[in-house]
Design a protein around this motif. Structure first.
Motif, PDB file in Angstrom:
ATOM      1  N   GLY A  52      -5.284  30.398 102.340  1.00 21.23           N
ATOM      2  CA  GLY A  52      -4.724  29.056 102.284  1.00 21.23           C
ATOM      3  C   GLY A  52      -3.227  29.106 102.373  1.00 21.23           C
ATOM      4  N   GLY A  53      -2.612  27.924 102.367  1.00 15.71           N
ATOM      5  CA  GLY A  53      -1.165  27.852 102.392  1.00 15.71           C
ATOM      6  C   GLY A  53      -0.572  28.497 103.628  1.00 15.71           C
ATOM      7  N   GLY A  54      -1.341  28.557 104.719  1.00 15.81           N
ATOM      8  CA  GLY A  54      -0.800  29.085 105.956  1.00 15.81           C
ATOM      9  C   GLY A  54      -0.940  30.586 106.096  1.00 15.81           C
ATOM     10  N   SER A  55      -1.584  31.285 105.160  1.00 13.08           N
ATOM     11  CA  SER A  55      -1.727  32.737 105.231  1.00 13.08           C
ATOM     12  C   SER A  55      -3.088  33.103 105.791  1.00 13.08           C
ATOM     13  CB  SER A  55      -1.567  33.362 103.842  1.00 13.08           C
ATOM     14  OG  SER A  55      -0.272  33.139 103.350  1.00 13.08           O
ATOM     15  N   GLY A  56      -3.137  34.191 106.549  1.00 15.96           N
ATOM     16  CA  GLY A  56      -4.417  34.702 107.003  1.00 15.96           C
ATOM     17  C   GLY A  56      -5.145  35.337 105.847  1.00 15.96           C
ATOM     18  N   GLY A  57      -6.472  35.501 105.986  1.00 14.57           N
ATOM     19  CA  GLY A  57      -7.287  35.978 104.894  1.00 14.57           C
ATOM     20  C   GLY A  57      -6.849  37.303 104.311  1.00 14.57           C
ATOM     21  N   GLN A  58      -6.344  38.238 105.166  1.00 13.72           N
ATOM     22  CA  GLN A  58      -5.961  39.555 104.678  1.00 13.72           C
ATOM     23  C   GLN A  58      -4.444  39.741 104.643  1.00 13.72           C
ATOM     24  OE1 GLN A  58      -8.200  41.596 103.270  1.00 13.72           O
ATOM     25  NE2 GLN A  58      -9.596  39.884 103.679  1.00 13.72           N
ATOM     26  N   ASP A  59      -3.687  38.744 104.969  1.00 14.63           N
ATOM     27  CA  ASP A  59      -2.237  38.835 104.850  1.00 14.63           C
ATOM     28  C   ASP A  59      -1.860  38.919 103.383  1.00 14.63           C
ATOM     29  OD1 ASP A  59      -1.973  38.629 107.565  1.00 14.63           O
ATOM     30  OD2 ASP A  59      -1.545  36.476 107.567  1.00 14.63           O
ATOM     31  N   PRO A  60      -0.727  39.550 103.057  1.00 15.03           N
ATOM     32  CA  PRO A  60      -0.328  39.610 101.650  1.00 15.03           C
ATOM     33  C   PRO A  60      -0.005  38.238 101.086  1.00 15.03           C
ATOM     34  CG  PRO A  60       1.436  40.412 103.062  1.00 15.03           C
ATOM     35  CD  PRO A  60       0.227  40.239 103.935  1.00 15.03           C
ATOM     36  N   ILE A  61      -0.257  38.090  99.801  1.00 17.79           N
ATOM     37  CA  ILE A  61       0.195  36.901  99.077  1.00 17.79           C
ATOM     38  C   ILE A  61       1.657  37.145  98.712  1.00 17.79           C
ATOM     39  CG2 ILE A  61      -0.041  35.571  96.945  1.00 17.79           C
ATOM     40  CD1 ILE A  61      -3.037  36.264  97.026  1.00 17.79           C
ATOM     41  N   LYS A  62       2.531  36.257  99.134  1.00 17.37           N
ATOM     42  CA  LYS A  62       3.957  36.474  98.947  1.00 17.37           C
ATOM     43  C   LYS A  62       4.497  35.615  97.802  1.00 17.37           C
ATOM     44  CE  LYS A  62       5.095  38.128 103.570  1.00 17.37           C
ATOM     45  NZ  LYS A  62       6.069  38.033 104.689  1.00 17.37           N
ATOM     46  N   ILE A  63       5.075  36.292  96.819  1.00 16.26           N
ATOM     47  CA  ILE A  63       5.668  35.636  95.660  1.00 16.26           C
ATOM     48  C   ILE A  63       7.182  35.753  95.762  1.00 16.26           C
ATOM     49  CG2 ILE A  63       5.808  35.562  93.149  1.00 16.26           C
ATOM     50  CD1 ILE A  63       2.995  34.978  94.271  1.00 16.26           C
ATOM     51  N   GLY A  64       7.869  34.641  95.725  1.00 10.03           N
ATOM     52  CA  GLY A  64       9.322  34.653  95.729  1.00 10.03           C
ATOM     53  C   GLY A  64       9.869  34.929  94.337  1.00 10.03           C
ATOM     54  N   LEU A  65      10.924  35.716  94.265  1.00  6.47           N
ATOM     55  CA  LEU A  65      11.607  35.986  93.003  1.00  6.47           C
ATOM     56  C   LEU A  65      13.103  35.827  93.224  1.00  6.47           C
ATOM     57  CD1 LEU A  65      11.579  37.006  90.033  1.00  6.47           C
ATOM     58  CD2 LEU A  65      11.851  39.321  90.952  1.00  6.47           C
ATOM     59  N   ILE A  66      13.686  34.818  92.569  1.00  6.68           N
ATOM     60  CA  ILE A  66      15.133  34.610  92.621  1.00  6.68           C
ATOM     61  C   ILE A  66      15.685  34.864  91.230  1.00  6.68           C
ATOM     62  CG2 ILE A  66      17.000  32.976  93.075  1.00  6.68           C
ATOM     63  CD1 ILE A  66      15.109  31.459  94.936  1.00  6.68           C
ATOM     64  N   VAL A  67      16.518  35.884  91.097  1.00 10.20           N
ATOM     65  CA  VAL A  67      17.115  36.223  89.804  1.00 10.20           C
ATOM     66  C   VAL A  67      18.565  36.669  90.013  1.00 10.20           C
ATOM     67  CG1 VAL A  67      15.028  36.798  88.513  1.00 10.20           C
ATOM     68  CG2 VAL A  67      16.074  38.523  89.972  1.00 10.20           C
ATOM     69  N   SER A  68      19.294  36.756  88.915  1.00  9.35           N
ATOM     70  CA  SER A  68      20.693  37.181  88.979  1.00  9.35           C
ATOM     71  C   SER A  68      20.751  38.706  88.979  1.00  9.35           C
ATOM     72  CB  SER A  68      21.464  36.626  87.782  1.00  9.35           C
ATOM     73  OG  SER A  68      21.430  35.221  87.761  1.00  9.35           O
ATOM     74  N   LEU A  69      21.100  39.279  90.121  1.00  9.14           N
ATOM     75  CA  LEU A  69      21.250  40.729  90.246  1.00  9.14           C
ATOM     76  C   LEU A  69      22.715  41.128  90.319  1.00  9.14           C
ATOM     77  CD1 LEU A  69      18.326  41.397  92.756  1.00  9.14           C
ATOM     78  CD2 LEU A  69      18.307  41.575  90.252  1.00  9.14           C
ATOM     79  N   THR A  70      23.571  40.147  90.471  1.00  8.39           N
ATOM     80  CA  THR A  70      25.018  40.328  90.361  1.00  8.39           C
ATOM     81  C   THR A  70      25.560  39.137  89.579  1.00  8.39           C
ATOM     82  OG1 THR A  70      25.347  39.240  92.510  1.00  8.39           O
ATOM     83  CG2 THR A  70      25.262  41.639  92.507  1.00  8.39           C
ATOM     84  N   GLY A  71      26.797  39.262  89.088  1.00 10.52           N
ATOM     85  CA  GLY A  71      27.388  38.180  88.313  1.00 10.52           C
ATOM     86  C   GLY A  71      27.121  38.321  86.827  1.00 10.52           C
ATOM     87  N   ASN A  72      27.476  37.291  86.065  1.00 13.46           N
ATOM     88  CA  ASN A  72      27.449  37.348  84.605  1.00 13.46           C
ATOM     89  C   ASN A  72      26.059  37.584  84.026  1.00 13.46           C
ATOM     90  OD1 ASN A  72      28.858  37.034  82.032  1.00 13.46           O
ATOM     91  ND2 ASN A  72      27.699  35.130  81.805  1.00 13.46           N
ATOM     92  N   TYR A  73      25.022  37.111  84.718  1.00 17.73           N
ATOM     93  CA  TYR A  73      23.664  37.223  84.188  1.00 17.73           C
ATOM     94  C   TYR A  73      22.882  38.395  84.773  1.00 17.73           C
ATOM     95  CZ  TYR A  73      23.632  32.880  81.473  1.00 17.73           C
ATOM     96  OH  TYR A  73      23.865  31.913  80.530  1.00 17.73           O
ATOM     97  N   THR A  74      23.599  39.358  85.353  1.00 16.83           N
ATOM     98  CA  THR A  74      22.939  40.553  85.883  1.00 16.83           C
ATOM     99  C   THR A  74      22.044  41.248  84.861  1.00 16.83           C
ATOM    100  OG1 THR A  74      24.773  40.919  87.419  1.00 16.83           O
ATOM    101  CG2 THR A  74      23.320  42.787  86.994  1.00 16.83           C
ATOM    102  N   PRO A  75      22.497  41.409  83.594  1.00 14.62           N
ATOM    103  CA  PRO A  75      21.623  42.070  82.609  1.00 14.62           C
ATOM    104  C   PRO A  75      20.298  41.350  82.406  1.00 14.62           C
ATOM    105  CG  PRO A  75      23.883  41.963  81.801  1.00 14.62           C
ATOM    106  CD  PRO A  75      23.816  41.097  83.023  1.00 14.62           C
ATOM    107  N   LEU A  76      20.298  40.028  82.533  1.00 14.08           N
ATOM    108  CA  LEU A  76      19.070  39.263  82.361  1.00 14.08           C
ATOM    109  C   LEU A  76      18.185  39.392  83.600  1.00 14.08           C
ATOM    110  CD1 LEU A  76      21.392  37.922  80.558  1.00 14.08           C
ATOM    111  CD2 LEU A  76      19.957  35.881  80.565  1.00 14.08           C
ATOM    112  N   GLY A  77      18.768  39.118  84.754  1.00 19.34           N
ATOM    113  CA  GLY A  77      17.994  39.118  85.988  1.00 19.34           C
ATOM    114  C   GLY A  77      17.412  40.465  86.343  1.00 19.34           C
ATOM    115  N   SER A  78      18.161  41.546  86.068  1.00 21.37           N
ATOM    116  CA  SER A  78      17.659  42.878  86.408  1.00 21.37           C
ATOM    117  C   SER A  78      16.416  43.224  85.597  1.00 21.37           C
ATOM    118  CB  SER A  78      18.754  43.926  86.184  1.00 21.37           C
ATOM    119  OG  SER A  78      19.164  43.962  84.828  1.00 21.37           O
ATOM    120  N   GLU A  79      16.354  42.779  84.343  1.00 24.54           N
ATOM    121  CA  GLU A  79      15.174  43.043  83.511  1.00 24.54           C
ATOM    122  C   GLU A  79      13.983  42.201  83.965  1.00 24.54           C
ATOM    123  OE1 GLU A  79      15.019  45.479  81.563  1.00 24.54           O
ATOM    124  OE2 GLU A  79      17.134  45.966  81.341  1.00 24.54           O
ATOM    125  N   ASP A  80      14.237  40.965  84.346  1.00 26.07           N
ATOM    126  CA  ASP A  80      13.165  40.142  84.907  1.00 26.07           C
ATOM    127  C   ASP A  80      12.572  40.812  86.138  1.00 26.07           C
ATOM    128  OD1 ASP A  80      12.732  37.697  83.420  1.00 26.07           O
ATOM    129  OD2 ASP A  80      14.762  37.125  83.943  1.00 26.07           O
TER     130      ASP A  80
END
Length: 399
Positions: free
Chosen positions: A26-54
């Motif tokens: 569903g959602g435009g994906s073929g039956g055997q295509d990977p399910i893609k999960i987006g992850l947006i986190v702070s890997l640079t900047g003030n919240y790097t310590p938080l985002g890197s652990e997430d």
């Protein structure tokens, strides 16, 4: 019957009666295509310590689920972007990946999360936020769900503890540029009368503040019996170090943003005896045996083996978000975004952050009873006696 333990946990713990599989696409994906999960986190900047652990925690969850065959017979693939601890960069990151993902996790920076939220809602994107700001789910937005306990819950839990300790008057320091801090402060001001607490000093500061001595002077001159400090990232370390140097005797209470080795290590021995909140998963080793502890250990043991230290607060959030999203996809039997959203709204699942019970009128899902109030002892977070008693009651009810 709603499923309380995540299917991933059931597989890893060899529990039974935890099925629920499917091969629907569903959602435009073929039956055997990977399910893609987006992850947006702070890997640079003030919240790097938080985002890197997430990021580490979400990657672990993806590795574990793929090792068990993936979801719906398909592998899960993570599409990661850095918001650079900046709301405008969160928007850029989302626009880069929105066309290729089936759902979204992140950001951890509340200001960035709030910037991405209307875009995800417009696109009907199932979105599990890693930020605790109240405004994300009040009022409800159909596709937006929050994984950490809300700022108001941290505020209420502290007030419960403060009341139990017989404290009547407090000081509150808060970051006026952080949505998390602003929400927590507002909740504390609103709820304080309910717990018989007076706020004698109400002191805003900014994320870039480097000198907290005026705040400590105002506290010293007041009748405050405790100082509750709301802040994330660098201010939590700076303020705590300066607090020790100031010689202020009023106890310092810190929120869950400091429940990490990234705060403990720079503080060193100076952190001993300080009071710090955390999600229940941070203190899992102190819980009675049962379902809650099983799910925490499912994450904590492999995380520590891989990274050399126990998973901090932010890692708990990332892993919990992953379990919730994986289970929603299982329940939906598809990557159709509408079906995932509907599955999330009927979710009842135990994660390292506690038991989530999302509904059409509650997109935060948690309650304050899954928050621990800890003391730093020998460089570790240890629940106070009050918290041990409260948490034991909470987890015993889960079995």
């Amino acid at each position: 019957m709603r499923r309380l333990l995540p299917s991933l946990a059931c597989l890893l713990l060899t529990l039974t009666a935890c099925g629920g599989s499917g091969d629907g696409g569903g959602g435009g994906s073929g039956g055997q295509d990977p399910i893609k999960i987006g992850l947006i986190v702070s890997l640079t900047g003030n919240y790097t310590p938080l985002g890197s652990e997430d990021k580490k925690a979400v990657e672990l969850a993806v590795e574990q689920v793929n090792a068990q065959g993936g979801l719906l017979g398909r592998k899960v693939e993570l599409v990661t972007r850095d918001d650079k601890t900046a709301p405008d960069q969160g928007i850029v990151a989302y626009n880069q990946i929105k066309g290729e993902i089936d759902a979204l996790i992140g950001p951890v920076f509340s200001n960035s999360a709030l910037a991405v939220e209307p875009l995800a809602e417009r696109d009907k994107m199932p979105y599990l936020s890693l930020a605790p700001a109240q405004e994300q789910v009040e009022p409800i937005k159909k596709h937006i769900f929050v994984t950490p306990a809300l700022s108001s819950m941290y505020a209420e839990r502290f007030l419960q503890y403060i009341q139990a300790e017989g404290i009547k008057t407090i000081a509150v320091g808060w970051d006026s540029k952080s949505a998390y801090s602003v929400s927590g402060h507002e909740a504390m001001v609103e709820l304080a009368p309910k717990y018989g607490v007076t706020i004698a000093v109400d002191e805003p500061y900014e994320t870039t503040t480097s000198d907290f001595s005026p705040m400590f002077t105002h506290v010293r001159e007041s009748q405050a019996e405790a100082l509750v400090f709301w802040g994330s990232g660098a201010p939590g370390v700076t303020a705590a170090k300066q607090y020790v140097a100031s010689g202020l005797k009023t106890p310092l209470f810190l929120t869950a943003s400091q429940a990490s080795k990234l705060w403990l290590e720079p503080m060193g021995a100076a952190a001993e005896g300080m009071t710090v909140q955390s999600a229940i998963g941070v203190v899992g080793e102190h819980l009675p045996d049962g379902k809650q502890k099983q799910v925490i250990e499912q994450m904590a043991k492999p995380y520590e083996e891989k990274h050399g230290y126990p998973p901090p607060q932010f890692a708990q959030d990332g892993y919990s978000a992953s379990l919730l999203l994986f289970e929603a996809i299982r329940k939906a039997g598809s990557t159709d975004k509408t079906k995932i959203q509907q599955a999330l709204e009927t979710m009842d699942l135990i994660t390292p952050n506690g038991r989530f019970r999302y509904s059409a009128t509650d997109h935060s899902g948690l309650s304050p009873e899954y928050i621990s109030v800890n003391t730093v002892k020998d460089g570790k977070f240890v629940p106070t006696e009050w918290a041990k008693e409260q948490l034991a009651k909470t987890v015993s009810a889960l079995g």
